[in-house]
Motif scaffolding. Structure first.
Motif, PDB file in Angstrom:
ATOM      1  N   ASP A  17     124.827  -2.123  36.738  1.00 41.17           N
ATOM      2  CA  ASP A  17     125.214  -1.649  35.402  1.00 41.17           C
ATOM      3  C   ASP A  17     125.139  -0.129  35.341  1.00 41.17           C
ATOM      4  O   ASP A  17     125.496   0.476  34.349  1.00 41.17           O
ATOM      5  N   ASP A  18     124.612   0.456  36.383  1.00 45.98           N
ATOM      6  CA  ASP A  18     124.342   1.890  36.365  1.00 45.98           C
ATOM      7  C   ASP A  18     124.883   2.498  37.660  1.00 45.98           C
ATOM      8  O   ASP A  18     124.126   2.766  38.600  1.00 45.98           O
ATOM      9  N   LEU A  19     126.202   2.680  37.685  1.00 47.72           N
ATOM     10  CA  LEU A  19     126.841   3.163  38.905  1.00 47.72           C
ATOM     11  C   LEU A  19     126.278   4.518  39.342  1.00 47.72           C
ATOM     12  O   LEU A  19     125.947   4.711  40.518  1.00 47.72           O
ATOM     13  N   GLY A  20     126.141   5.439  38.369  1.00 44.91           N
ATOM     14  CA  GLY A  20     125.657   6.778  38.691  1.00 44.91           C
ATOM     15  C   GLY A  20     124.266   6.734  39.312  1.00 44.91           C
ATOM     16  O   GLY A  20     124.006   7.365  40.340  1.00 44.91           O
ATOM     17  N   GLY A  21     123.384   5.951  38.689  1.00 44.74           N
ATOM     18  CA  GLY A  21     122.011   5.847  39.183  1.00 44.74           C
ATOM     19  C   GLY A  21     121.951   5.182  40.545  1.00 44.74           C
ATOM     20  O   GLY A  21     121.214   5.616  41.440  1.00 44.74           O
TER      21      GLY A  21
END
Lengths: 336, 563
Positions: free
Chosen positions: B441-445
């Protein structure tokens, strides 16, 4: 009554606080609201990312952020529910949560008011008729319609109604029904009458969608309540005394049978306001449902929290109003 | 009882009156105009801020909303060729010979903002300071999303009443895309000055950056001007700017309507409520609906982003180049392209270069010579066996031990990437490698923490490619998520960024891409297609432009209403 009301409100505060803590945690742990920013091309400078983190208080711990959102103490003056500030939105500086929330309420109230009035009218009518003609073909037909509306998913019902509106427009060549938005773009050039027609044309299809979903359950309540009253001793007595049927139904039966519906509808209206998400999305009305969905998509914690506090407060108030109304309508009930 | 009835009656009248008034009083937003040649265009996401230089405003949606309001120096045409905006720039700027790289703009003497103030050097200076990244020019980085070009500029100077602008790069600096200065639009510096901001101080500049981010510009230097109060998350009404110094647009009014629900687009188009869109996201469903419509023209072409699978070379297992090469050889990119987008876009082809799509004049196929992306399991196994691996039944083994399962990740809810992941999983099974699919859910992270073995995601494609190789592969780049390190590649991507012409930059970029392909770090899969549609019974002259963020709006001044 006042003591009762104050006690109920006092109990509601910790409930709302507990709910807000829970939701804040869930939203905060669900992902990084700056993920898109970090993936921009060319990549933003570390200063720009640090700037955004500071602006949205993402450089603070979760308990700190929650405290800030609630009190505003230690913030930049743009946060603190108790100070009337809803906090900055991660969707950008141009997005003001307070302004958006208030305009969303107006849009939703407009939609819900029309739908509730229509749904209540239809529910009472069909409920009473069904009860008066119990087990007749009409009763079965109305029951079938009610269950059909109850069983139909809102997104599908909305799509069908939209198609119906399009078909009407194409068949008649009128263009009366609109499928998106609460008004056309060019409203400022319209006369009052043109604006009324434009508003009505935008309002009809989503109102029918919302109305049908509420009408279905309310009509069942009304039917059951009416049947119970019609079979009660005092109605039988009135009939035995020769009171005309019309008077028995209107004066004696209906008024009593409306009491459960009033309380159910009071809570139901709040449920509609909160549950208008799908209808507003299908018809692109920028109301509370749209506000909530967009906030969730953007992982906009402060916006979600603001929506939650508003809807939580509405639920508390609606429950209270329902209880009080019950006491007002039924003289046998008294609150200590 | 009687009193209660009266109270109820009064309440009912009150509610009715409020409803009637709210329904019958058109809100006055200051807008006026002729709705005869009016086009409503869907923008599929809201914008975050009005300053396109700031991170919140740096989206395609904001650039579309600002388009033809802010004056631009030039633009990319649909073929990816640069064209100067001859309405604004009277000369054809060229690099001037000298100790330092410089160039000069001659601004059209008639070019004014809609309030009568001249478009001049001050507006160019503002653009430079905004993105310079220099704290002495603008505080705290100015909240700029960053720009390599502006950071290399030493000075922007005006002469001849500010109508001649000379831009000089720092000593020894050069930049292949020097001509793109001002491509997304220049802001009216005089408006910020009139608001009391001292643009000669870093604090004043910073204040002006925030001001332009929070507020839409009230003046225009382009063929359209805002009417009423434009809303980044609602409706933006642009009408023809009567003070424009160039040719008047064919359509009097263009309304951009933010609409995030793609299921509502085609019904609204059919009903005449909107006239078209060039959305940034792909949708099979919308295209299916469009196929059945009369009076609707739509087109599909390879769009502004490309999908790829990255390997995390920091993991012990994937630090082995032979294993990486085997994995990439086993993946069939042509099959993936067909299965993801081929149904609606049969012309789709796999991507064979990390920097350039096949339509680019600089494109070189760097993948085919390596055999990667062919889905040739036998060739992959040959490579692996040469490196000491062995297929034992259904399992690939090294030194008698099965190769551990790899974590293959993609963004949750992304339909195309889900298909890609499943196809890669099947391809890798052919060579005895188990890929365990996980969403994030958190591509950047996830990327920043390199929490993956294989990751499927996308990068945007732009003709302004000069910094992309550096961003993707330089060992010190924050976007080199998989931790790739190659000194030769570092030198080449530096060269791509610091060359004097696009041709020279492309040569270095292609060389770097060749090395990256040989090292099997990133496997390009497919250019994500994009589509546009419009109502041919309303407008004509609409064409899409995948080379710029404005998409089909790029030449909106050339549109004409259908008689």
């Amino acid at each position: 009554m006042l003591v009762y009301t104050a006690r109920r409100l006092a109990v509601a505060i910790p409930v709302l606080l507990a709910a807000s803590v829970l939701v804040f945690l869930m939203v905060d742990l669900s992902g990084d609201p700056l993920a898109e920013l970090r993936l921009q091309q060319p990549p933003p400078s570390p200063e720009a990312i640090a700037d955004a983190e500071a602006r949205y208080y993402l450089d603070r711990s979760i308990p700190e952020r929650y405290w800030l959102w609630m009190t505003g103490i230690g913030g930049n003056g743009d946060i603190g529910l108790l100070q009337g500030q809803f906090g900055p939105s991660v969707r950008g500086v141009a997005f003001d949560i307070g302004t958006q929330l208030s305009s969303s309420i107006y849009v939703t109230i407009r939609l819900v008011t029309a739908a509730v009035i229509a749904a209540l009218g239809l529910a009472v009518l069909s409920g009473v008729v069904s009860a008066m003609r119990q087990y007749s073909k009409l009763d079965y037909t109305l029951t079938f319609i009610g269950f059909l509306a109850l069983a139909m998913p809102t997104f599908w019902l909305g799509a069908l109604i939209k198609e119906g509106g399009l078909w009407f427009n194409q068949t008649t060549g009128t263009g009366f029904f609109y499928t998106i938005g609460a008004n056309s773009a060019r409203v400022s050039n319209m006369t009052g009458w043109e604006y009324f027609l434009d508003s009505a044309g935008h309002l009809v299809l989503p109102t029918i969608t919302l109305m049908l979903t509420s009408f279905a359950s309310w009509s069942r309540y009304q039917r059951t309540s009416m049947l119970e009253v019609l079979n009660s001793d005092y109605v039988r007595l009135a009939r035995a005394k020769g009171v005309p049927n019309r008077v028995v139904v209107r004066r004696h039966a209906l008024r009593t049978a409306l009491i459960p519906l009033v309380t159910v509808a009071t809570i139901g209206i709040v449920a509609i306001i909160e549950g208008v998400v799908i209808t507003e999305t299908i018809f692109q009305w920028r109301g509370l449902g749209y506000f909530f969905i967009e906030a969730v998509k953007a992982q906009d914690a402060f916006a979600i929290m603001s929506w939650l506090m508003l809807s939580g407060t509405l639920v508390v108030i609606a429950n209270l109003v329902a209880d009080i109304l019950y006491g007002v309508l039924d003289p046998r009930i008294r609150y200590e | 009882m009687q009193i209660r009835k009266k109270m109820l009656g009064a309440a009912a009248i009150g509610v009715s009156a409020v409803l009637a008034v709210s329904a019958c009083s058109p809100p006055q937003d200051g807008s006026s105009g002729d709705a005869e040649s009016s086009v409503t265009w869907i923008v599929n996401q809201p914008g975050g801020g009005w300053n396109h230089n700031a991170p919140e405003g740096g989206s395609v949606y904001v650039i579309q909303m600002l388009h033809d309001i802010l004056p631009v120096t030039g633009f990319w045409n649909p073929e990816g060729q640069w064209e100067w905006n001859t309405d604004l720039i009277a000369n054809t700027p060229e690099l001037i010979e000298g100790d330092q790289v410089s160039w000069e703009y001659q601004i059209n003497p008639d070019a004014n903002w809609s309030d009568g103030e001249p478009i001049d050097a001050d507006d160019f200076v503002w653009q430079w300071k905004m993105n310079s990244g220099d704290g002495e020019l603008c505080s705290d980085g100015c909240n700029s999303r960053g720009s390599t070009l502006e950071s290399l500029i030493e000075s922007v100077e005006g002469s001849e009443d500010g109508k001649t602008v000379t831009v000089t790069l720092k000593e020894d600096a050069q930049f292949p895309g020097w001509f793109t200065f001002g491509v997304d639009g220049l802001y009216p510096a005089h408006v910020a000055a009139a608001e009391g901001m001292d643009l000669d101080t870093p604090e004043g500049m910073r204040e002006s950056s925030d001001f332009f981010n929070a507020n839409p510009v009230t003046v225009s230097g382009g063929p359209y001007i805002y009417e009423g109060t434009p809303a980044l998350d609602g409706r933006v009404v642009k009408v023809a700017n009567e003070e424009y110094y160039g040719e008047a647009p064919g359509i009097q009014e263009i309304i951009l309507e933010v609409n995030t629900e793609e299921g509502s687009w085609v019904p609204a188009l059919t009903n005449g409520e909107v006239q078209g869109s060039s959305p940034a996201t792909w949708s099979d469903d919308v295209i299916t609906q469009l196929e059945g419509q009369e009076n609707v023209d739509f087109g599909i072409a390879s769009g502004g982003s490309w999908e790829h699978v990255d390997l995390n070379v920091q993991s012990d297992l994937l630090s082995d180049t032979a294993l990486r090469q085997g994995i990439f050889t086993a993946i069939d990119t042509a099959n993936i392209a067909t299965r993801t987008y081929g149904e609606k876009f049969p012309e789709i082809e796999p991507r064979t270069n990390h920097v350039f799509s096949t339509t680019s004049e600089f494109h070189e196929d760097v993948l085919t010579p390596t055999g990667q992306g062919t889905g040739d399991a036998e060739a992959a196994l040959e490579l692996l066996e040469e490196a000491g691996y062995e297929l034992n039944g259904d399992s690939l083994e090294s030194d008698g031990e099965a190769v551990p399962a790899l974590r293959l990740r993609y963004t949750a809810g992304h339909v195309a990437r889900e298909i890609i992941a499943e196809l890669i999983q099947a391809d890798l099974a052919e060579i005895g490698i188990t890929a365990e699919i996980e969403t994030t859910d958190d591509l950047g992270g996830t990327l920043a923490e390199a929490d993956y073995d294989l990751m499927i995601y996308g990068w945007s494609t732009t003709p302004d490619f000069y910094g992309s190789p550096h961003q993707y592969w330089h060992s010190e780049s924050g976007s080199n998520f998989g931790g790739y390190e190659n000194d030769e590649v570092d030198e080449l991507v530096d060269a791509a960024l610091n060359s004097s012409s696009p041709e020279e930059s492309a040569e270095a970029a292609n060389e770097a891409a060749t090395l990256v392909a040989e090292d099997a770090y990133v496997l390009p899969i497919v250019d994500t297609p994009a589509y546009f549609f419009y109502d041919t019974s309303f407008i004509e002259g609409v064409s899409d432009n995948h080379a710029q963020s404005r998409r089909a709006l790029w030449d909106q001044t050339e549109w004409a209403a259908v008689e």
